[in-house]
Scaffold this active site. Structure first.
Site, short mmCIF file in Angstrom:
data_model
loop_
_atom_site.label_atom_id
_atom_site.label_comp_id
_atom_site.label_asym_id
_atom_site.label_seq_id
_atom_site.Cartn_x
_atom_site.Cartn_y
_atom_site.Cartn_z
N LEU A 62 0.89 -1.17 0.00
CA LEU A 62 0.00 0.00 0.00
C LEU A 62 0.92 1.22 0.00
O LEU A 62 1.98 1.20 0.66
CB LEU A 62 -0.87 0.01 1.25
CG LEU A 62 -2.02 -0.99 1.31
CD1 LEU A 62 -2.74 -0.91 2.65
CD2 LEU A 62 -3.01 -0.76 0.17
N ASP A 63 0.51 2.26 -0.72
CA ASP A 63 1.33 3.47 -0.75
C ASP A 63 1.51 4.04 0.66
O ASP A 63 0.67 3.83 1.54
CB ASP A 63 0.65 4.56 -1.60
CG ASP A 63 0.56 4.17 -3.06
OD1 ASP A 63 1.34 3.32 -3.50
OD2 ASP A 63 -0.31 4.74 -3.76
N TRP A 64 2.52 4.83 0.80
CA TRP A 64 2.87 5.49 2.07
C TRP A 64 1.66 6.21 2.68
O TRP A 64 1.42 6.15 3.87
CB TRP A 64 4.01 6.47 1.75
CG TRP A 64 4.36 7.38 2.85
CD1 TRP A 64 5.18 7.10 3.91
CD2 TRP A 64 3.90 8.73 3.03
NE1 TRP A 64 5.25 8.18 4.73
CE2 TRP A 64 4.48 9.20 4.21
CE3 TRP A 64 3.06 9.58 2.31
CZ2 TRP A 64 4.25 10.48 4.69
CZ3 TRP A 64 2.83 10.86 2.78
CH2 TRP A 64 3.42 11.29 3.96
#
Ligand code: URA
Length: 205
Positions: A62-64
Protein backbone atom coordinates in the site's frame (compact mmCIF):
# COMPACT_ATOMS: atom_id res chain seq x y z
CA UNK A 1 7.15 -35.88 -1.75
CA UNK A 2 7.67 -35.24 1.93
CA UNK A 3 5.71 -33.45 4.60
CA UNK A 4 8.09 -31.36 6.72
CA UNK A 5 5.71 -31.62 9.65
CA UNK A 6 5.38 -35.40 9.59
CA UNK A 7 8.53 -36.72 7.98
CA UNK A 8 12.00 -36.71 9.43
CA UNK A 9 14.20 -35.46 6.58
CA UNK A 10 17.91 -36.03 6.80
CA UNK A 11 20.75 -35.00 4.52
CA UNK A 12 23.89 -37.12 4.83
CA UNK A 13 22.39 -38.48 8.04
CA UNK A 14 21.81 -35.05 9.61
CA UNK A 15 18.28 -33.88 10.38
CA UNK A 16 17.16 -30.66 8.68
CA UNK A 17 16.13 -27.93 11.11
CA UNK A 18 12.37 -27.89 11.66
CA UNK A 19 10.37 -25.75 9.21
CA UNK A 20 9.45 -22.35 10.63
CA UNK A 21 5.81 -22.24 11.71
CA UNK A 22 3.68 -20.30 9.26
CA UNK A 23 2.26 -17.06 10.57
CA UNK A 24 -0.44 -14.85 9.05
CA UNK A 25 -1.32 -11.38 10.30
CA UNK A 26 -3.70 -8.66 9.23
CA UNK A 27 -2.51 -5.11 9.87
CA UNK A 28 -4.52 -1.95 9.47
CA UNK A 29 -1.68 0.04 7.98
CA UNK A 30 -1.89 3.69 9.02
CA UNK A 31 -1.06 6.55 6.65
CA UNK A 32 2.58 7.63 6.90
CA UNK A 33 4.04 4.11 7.01
CA UNK A 34 6.08 2.55 4.22
CA UNK A 35 5.15 -1.02 3.22
CA UNK A 36 8.56 -2.54 3.84
CA UNK A 37 10.60 -4.08 6.65
CA UNK A 38 13.24 -1.36 6.81
CA UNK A 39 13.61 1.98 5.08
CA UNK A 40 17.01 3.45 4.18
CA UNK A 41 15.53 6.93 4.69
CA UNK A 42 14.47 6.02 8.22
CA UNK A 43 10.74 6.52 7.66
CA UNK A 44 8.28 4.53 9.79
CA UNK A 45 7.75 1.06 8.33
CA UNK A 46 4.97 -1.50 8.72
CA UNK A 47 7.36 -3.90 10.49
CA UNK A 48 7.39 -1.41 13.41
CA UNK A 49 3.74 -2.24 14.00
CA UNK A 50 3.88 -6.03 14.34
CA UNK A 51 5.96 -8.10 16.73
CA UNK A 52 9.40 -8.68 15.31
CA UNK A 53 10.10 -12.12 16.84
CA UNK A 54 9.24 -13.75 13.50
CA UNK A 55 10.05 -11.99 10.26
CA UNK A 56 6.82 -11.45 8.36
CA UNK A 57 6.68 -10.01 4.87
CA UNK A 58 3.94 -7.80 3.47
CA UNK A 59 1.70 -9.33 0.82
CA UNK A 60 1.96 -6.62 -1.84
CA UNK A 61 2.06 -2.93 -1.08
CA UNK A 62 0.00 0.00 0.00
CA UNK A 63 1.33 3.47 -0.75
CA UNK A 64 2.87 5.49 2.07
CA UNK A 65 -0.24 7.69 2.32
CA UNK A 66 -2.78 4.85 2.04
CA UNK A 67 -4.43 3.20 5.03
CA UNK A 68 -5.97 -0.21 5.40
CA UNK A 69 -5.86 -3.97 5.10
CA UNK A 70 -2.37 -5.36 4.67
CA UNK A 71 -1.53 -9.04 5.14
CA UNK A 72 1.85 -10.05 6.50
CA UNK A 73 3.16 -13.60 6.47
CA UNK A 74 6.22 -15.81 6.27
CA UNK A 75 4.40 -18.11 3.83
CA UNK A 76 6.26 -17.25 0.63
CA UNK A 77 4.46 -19.65 -1.76
CA UNK A 78 1.04 -18.43 -0.61
CA UNK A 79 2.16 -14.78 -0.95
CA UNK A 80 3.27 -15.48 -4.50
CA UNK A 81 -0.11 -16.91 -5.39
CA UNK A 82 -2.11 -14.19 -3.66
CA UNK A 83 -0.34 -11.60 -5.78
CA UNK A 84 -0.49 -13.57 -9.02
CA UNK A 85 -2.84 -11.88 -11.52
CA UNK A 86 -4.24 -15.29 -12.52
CA UNK A 87 -6.23 -15.51 -9.29
CA UNK A 88 -7.62 -11.97 -9.64
CA UNK A 89 -8.10 -11.54 -5.91
CA UNK A 90 -10.52 -8.66 -5.27
CA UNK A 91 -9.20 -5.70 -3.28
CA UNK A 92 -11.87 -3.30 -2.06
CA UNK A 93 -11.01 0.38 -1.54
CA UNK A 94 -12.84 3.40 -0.21
CA UNK A 95 -11.68 6.52 -1.97
CA UNK A 96 -12.44 10.04 -0.82
CA UNK A 97 -12.22 12.00 -4.07
CA UNK A 98 -12.38 15.64 -5.05
CA UNK A 99 -15.56 16.90 -6.67
CA UNK A 100 -19.06 15.61 -7.06
CA UNK A 101 -19.52 12.13 -8.49
CA UNK A 102 -23.11 11.70 -9.59
CA UNK A 103 -24.88 8.37 -9.79
CA UNK A 104 -25.16 9.05 -13.53
CA UNK A 105 -21.33 9.24 -13.78
CA UNK A 106 -20.93 5.67 -12.57
CA UNK A 107 -21.37 4.09 -15.98
CA UNK A 108 -18.26 5.93 -17.07
CA UNK A 109 -16.43 4.69 -13.96
CA UNK A 110 -17.59 1.13 -14.65
CA UNK A 111 -16.45 1.21 -18.28
CA UNK A 112 -12.93 1.89 -17.07
CA UNK A 113 -10.13 4.03 -18.45
CA UNK A 114 -6.83 3.54 -20.24
CA UNK A 115 -3.86 4.40 -18.08
CA UNK A 116 -0.31 4.71 -19.36
CA UNK A 117 0.35 1.06 -18.44
CA UNK A 118 -2.87 -0.28 -19.96
CA UNK A 119 -6.62 -0.43 -19.36
CA UNK A 120 -7.95 -0.22 -15.82
CA UNK A 121 -11.46 -1.40 -15.12
CA UNK A 122 -12.82 -2.01 -11.65
CA UNK A 123 -14.82 -5.13 -10.92
CA UNK A 124 -17.32 -3.02 -9.02
CA UNK A 125 -18.00 0.66 -8.29
CA UNK A 126 -20.46 2.05 -5.76
CA UNK A 127 -21.12 5.61 -4.79
CA UNK A 128 -21.26 5.94 -1.00
CA UNK A 129 -21.58 9.69 -0.63
CA UNK A 130 -21.73 12.56 -3.09
CA UNK A 131 -21.13 16.04 -1.71
CA UNK A 132 -20.71 19.20 -3.79
CA UNK A 133 -16.94 19.26 -3.30
CA UNK A 134 -16.07 15.71 -2.22
CA UNK A 135 -17.45 12.23 -2.80
CA UNK A 136 -16.79 8.78 -1.42
CA UNK A 137 -16.59 5.87 -3.82
CA UNK A 138 -16.12 2.17 -3.09
CA UNK A 139 -14.07 0.45 -5.77
CA UNK A 140 -13.08 -3.17 -6.25
CA UNK A 141 -9.97 -3.95 -8.29
CA UNK A 142 -8.57 -7.39 -8.97
CA UNK A 143 -4.95 -6.44 -9.54
CA UNK A 144 -2.32 -4.53 -7.65
CA UNK A 145 -0.79 -2.14 -10.15
CA UNK A 146 1.22 0.75 -8.77
CA UNK A 147 -0.99 3.68 -7.62
CA UNK A 148 -3.78 2.11 -9.67
CA UNK A 149 -6.74 3.47 -7.72
CA UNK A 150 -5.31 6.99 -7.50
CA UNK A 151 -4.46 7.02 -11.20
CA UNK A 152 -7.86 5.61 -12.12
CA UNK A 153 -9.80 8.25 -10.18
CA UNK A 154 -7.55 11.03 -11.42
CA UNK A 155 -8.07 9.92 -15.04
CA UNK A 156 -11.80 10.42 -14.42
CA UNK A 157 -11.13 13.93 -13.15
CA UNK A 158 -11.39 13.21 -9.42
CA UNK A 159 -8.13 13.42 -7.49
CA UNK A 160 -7.96 11.08 -4.49
CA UNK A 161 -7.77 12.87 -1.14
CA UNK A 162 -7.72 9.76 1.03
CA UNK A 163 -7.62 6.07 0.24
CA UNK A 164 -8.35 3.10 2.47
CA UNK A 165 -8.33 -0.59 1.58
CA UNK A 166 -11.10 -2.35 3.43
CA UNK A 167 -10.47 -5.89 2.30
CA UNK A 168 -8.00 -8.10 0.54
CA UNK A 169 -9.59 -11.21 -0.95
CA UNK A 170 -11.69 -12.90 1.73
CA UNK A 171 -10.03 -10.97 4.58
CA UNK A 172 -11.82 -7.81 5.75
CA UNK A 173 -10.48 -5.08 8.01
CA UNK A 174 -13.58 -5.03 10.22
CA UNK A 175 -13.14 -2.99 13.37
CA UNK A 176 -9.32 -3.10 13.39
CA UNK A 177 -8.05 0.44 13.96
CA UNK A 178 -5.08 1.99 12.15
CA UNK A 179 -1.88 0.61 13.65
CA UNK A 180 -3.60 -2.47 15.10
CA UNK A 181 -2.92 -5.99 13.90
CA UNK A 182 -4.29 -9.44 14.62
CA UNK A 183 -3.51 -13.00 13.59
CA UNK A 184 -5.74 -14.35 10.84
CA UNK A 185 -8.22 -16.97 11.96
CA UNK A 186 -7.88 -20.54 10.68
CA UNK A 187 -11.02 -19.90 8.63
CA UNK A 188 -9.44 -16.83 6.97
CA UNK A 189 -6.25 -18.71 6.15
CA UNK A 190 -8.39 -21.51 4.69
CA UNK A 191 -10.36 -18.99 2.63
CA UNK A 192 -7.14 -17.43 1.30
CA UNK A 193 -5.82 -20.85 0.33
CA UNK A 194 -9.10 -21.74 -1.34
CA UNK A 195 -9.08 -18.45 -3.28
CA UNK A 196 -5.78 -19.36 -4.90
CA UNK A 197 -6.24 -23.12 -5.22
CA UNK A 198 -5.39 -24.27 -8.74
CA UNK A 199 -8.50 -24.70 -10.88
CA UNK A 200 -8.89 -27.95 -12.83
CA UNK A 201 -6.81 -27.65 -15.98
CA UNK A 202 -4.59 -24.93 -14.48
CA UNK A 203 -0.94 -25.63 -14.09
CA UNK A 204 0.38 -25.07 -10.57
CA UNK A 205 3.16 -22.49 -10.22
N1 URA B 1 -3.99 1.99 -5.45
C1 URA B 1 -3.28 3.08 -5.10
O1 URA B 1 -3.33 4.10 -5.79
N2 URA B 1 -2.50 2.99 -4.02
C2 URA B 1 -2.43 1.90 -3.22
O2 URA B 1 -1.70 1.91 -2.22
C3 URA B 1 -3.18 0.78 -3.59
C4 URA B 1 -3.96 0.84 -4.71
Amino acid sequence: MADPELDAITVDGRALPPAEAKRYMLLNKPRGYVTTLSDPQGRPVVADLVERAVRLYPVGRLDWDVEGALLLTNDGPLTHRLLHPRYALPRVYEAQVEGKVAQSDLDRWRRGVTLDDGPAKPLNVELERAGPRESRVRLTFVEGRKHEVKRFCEALGHRVRALRRISFGPVALGALRPGQSRPLTAREVGALRAAVAAQPGQRRT
